[in-house]
Motif scaffolding. Structure first.
Motif, mmCIF file in Angstrom:
data_model
loop_
_atom_site.group_PDB
_atom_site.id
_atom_site.type_symbol
_atom_site.label_atom_id
_atom_site.label_comp_id
_atom_site.label_asym_id
_atom_site.label_seq_id
_atom_site.Cartn_x
_atom_site.Cartn_y
_atom_site.Cartn_z
ATOM 1 N N THR A 2 32.457 105.620 48.875
ATOM 2 C CA THR A 2 32.207 107.101 48.506
ATOM 3 C C THR A 2 31.905 108.049 50.032
ATOM 4 O O THR A 2 31.352 107.242 50.883
ATOM 5 C CB THR A 2 30.880 107.318 47.959
ATOM 6 N N TYR A 4 30.339 110.932 51.914
ATOM 7 C CA TYR A 4 29.619 112.427 51.835
ATOM 8 C C TYR A 4 29.877 113.115 53.349
ATOM 9 O O TYR A 4 30.037 112.136 54.327
ATOM 10 C CB TYR A 4 28.209 111.845 51.948
ATOM 11 N N GLU A 17 30.019 115.764 48.968
ATOM 12 C CA GLU A 17 30.740 114.774 48.350
ATOM 13 C C GLU A 17 32.210 114.692 47.987
ATOM 14 O O GLU A 17 32.758 115.505 47.485
ATOM 15 C CB GLU A 17 30.031 113.861 47.008
ATOM 16 N N ILE A 19 35.366 113.760 46.447
ATOM 17 C CA ILE A 19 36.105 113.172 45.046
ATOM 18 C C ILE A 19 37.575 113.462 44.665
ATOM 19 O O ILE A 19 38.131 114.430 45.361
ATOM 20 C CB ILE A 19 35.230 113.952 43.846
ATOM 21 N N PHE A 94 28.794 103.746 51.058
ATOM 22 C CA PHE A 94 29.258 105.019 51.404
ATOM 23 C C PHE A 94 29.259 105.210 52.744
ATOM 24 O O PHE A 94 28.676 104.573 53.774
ATOM 25 C CB PHE A 94 28.319 105.796 50.667
#
Length: 498
Positions: A2, A4, A17, A19, A94
């Motif tokens: 992920t 951020y 975030e 996506i 992340f």
């Protein structure tokens, strides 16, 4: 993994975030296309968390830290709360996208998060800036509110930057020396205009009086050939400072070949002379202002090269800090940039000096030695600028010694007499400053020195006002035990050091 994105704004900290980027497109070109449309971009970036600043002072404090690329308590607590609350609690699962590379490094070292600052991240931040108001529409933040907060924070941050600007004293010098150069050009033009105007009436005056300032004063006194009196003769002798020159002017008045002037023409010329003479008077006060300002900001540079040449170097460099950072080779050709690039383009000889040509040392040197002495002067100017910029107690002692060194260097180029080494000269000056108490290693010593001086003055005043009380204290100390006498002895030792 992920990704951020940390976004700083005038309203607070935001965490986005990423996506669905693999589906929309992970390449840079595809991200750029998705940024243009909010409906497409919101599928890529989702607002994960938002922490507004409670008041304007807190926002200013955080912006100060962001400008310095520092991680303050608010930013650290925001990241720890919202990143650890995500599903991937471990930092290894992340990445954190940050706009500033230095801030990214500080976050990694202090908080242990893996940060990214590549081109794709920058494009994502561009989309966040473009559509940030639409993201905060759900948080009850209107565009008007965001614009007012940004304007208020911008004004507050600008005021803070102006207060803490290290170049705030240099800017006055830059503006004043630029004004002085402009005034010199204008005064020369005005004086030539007056000379040409008055030459129709009395052309012989310009051949006798060559100085522009004195010429304007003489024209103001004479005004018209037919109105010359005994008082006019006395004023001319006072202005010219030479009775023979005044006699030549008076003889020329009697046999001048100029034409007559009407009262209206004479009045207009007289008014113009008044305005020009006021400019000459203001130029004197401006020159004194530059001298005082240079002695306060750059005493060594002023003592070595003069206030006008030193101010021109600061003006050309942009600030005292920039001048101190420049090497001697750059200082040598400051002001001759056009000649330098023209020589590089045509593969000719590069210039030997720029602003330094106005120095008196260049005129003293022989033609063959002008290049050598200009390099030597540039070296000393660079040293003087660094001493003035980074000294806690700047003074003109180094500049005075550098001036003596240049004189010795000129004698060496003419006669071959060996000069002193620069290291020995600097050490001699440092020893003199240490002996006089004008040399400090760091700012802490400077503060201690001031405190010691204040304490000493207060003790002297108390002893003068109440000498009897002091004697009683000494008796009490003598009658005390040995254990109580030891700290008293140490205090006496500290007094002797003062």
């Amino acid at each position: 993994m992920t990704l951020y994105l940390l976004y700083e704004n005038s309203t607070g900290y935001s965490l986005f975030e990423r996506i669905g980027l693999d589906e929309v497109g992970a390449q840079l070109a595809q991200v750029q296309e998705a940024v243009q449309d909010y409906s497409t971009f919101k599928k890529i970036c989702k607002l994960k968390a938002f922490s507004p600043f409670p008041h304007a002072e807190r926002a200013l404090e955080n912006m100060k830290s962001i400008a310095k690329s520092e991680v303050n308590e608010d930013l650290a607590s925001f990241l720890e709360v919202f990143l650890t609350s995500s599903k991937e609690k471990k930092p290894s699962k992340f990445y954190l996208g940050v706009q500033d590379k230095v801030l990214a490094g500080n976050i990694s070292t202090k908080l242990g998060y893996s940060c990214k600052t590549n081109e794709v991240v920058f494009e994502l931040f561009r989309g966040i800036r473009l559509h940030f108001t639409k993201y905060l529409a759900k948080k009850d933040f209107s565009e008007d509110t965001l614009a007012k907060s940004a304007l208020g924070l911008g004004h507050a941050f600008s005021r803070f930057q102006n207060k803490t600007d290290v170049n705030r004293q240099d800017k006055h010098i830059i503006q004043s020396i630029s004004l002085l150069e402009l005034m010199d050009k204008n005064l020369n033009l005005f004086a030539m205009r007056i000379k040409e105007w008055f030459s129709w009436h009395f052309p012989e005056l310009g051949k006798v009086v060559t100085d522009n300032h004195i010429l304007v004063r003489c024209i103001k006194v004479i005004q018209n050939r037919d109105s010359v009196t005994e008082e006019t003769k006395a004023e001319l002798e006072e202005i010219l400072g030479d009775s023979d020159m005044a006699a030549k002017v008076l003889d020329g008045l009697k046999s001048s070949m100029g034409r007559d002037m009407s009262e209206l023409d004479t009045a207009q010329l007289s008014n113009f002379c008044d305005q020009v003479l006021k400019q000459y008077e203001y130029r004197v006060t401006l020159q004194q202002y530059i001298k005082d300002k240079m002695n306060a900001v750059a005493p060594s540079l002023t003592a070595f090269i003069g206030e006008n040449v030193g101010a021109k170097l600061i003006c050309q460099a942009g600030s005292m800090v920039n001048l101190a950072k420049y090497p001697a080779s750059t200082v040598q050709i400051l002001g001759a940039e056009k000649a330098l690039f023209r020589a590089l383009k045509n593969k000719g000889n590069t210039p030997k000096y720029g602003i330094l040509f106005n120095s008196s040392y260049i005129g003293k040197a022989l033609v063959k030695d002008k290049g050598k002495i200009s390099r030597y002067i540039a070296n000393k100017c660079s040293l003087a600028a660094r001493i003035d910029q980074f000294s806690l107690l700047p003074n003109a002692r180094f500049g005075d010694e550098m001036k003596v060194q240049v004189e010795e260097r000129l004698k060496f180029l003419e006669t071959g007499v060996q000069t002193r080494k620069n290291a020995d000269v600097m050490l001699e000056v440092l020893d003199e400053l240490k002996a006089e108490g004008l040399y400090v290693d760091n700012a802490d010593q400077l503060g201690k020195k001031k405190k010691k001086k204040k304490a000493k003055v207060q003790k002297d005043e108390e002893e003068e006002e109440e000498p009897v009380v002091v004697k009683k204290k000494k008796k009490v100390q003598k009658e005390s035990d040995d254990e109580e006498e030891e700290p008293v002895e140490t205090k006496k030792k500290k007094k002797t050091k003062l």
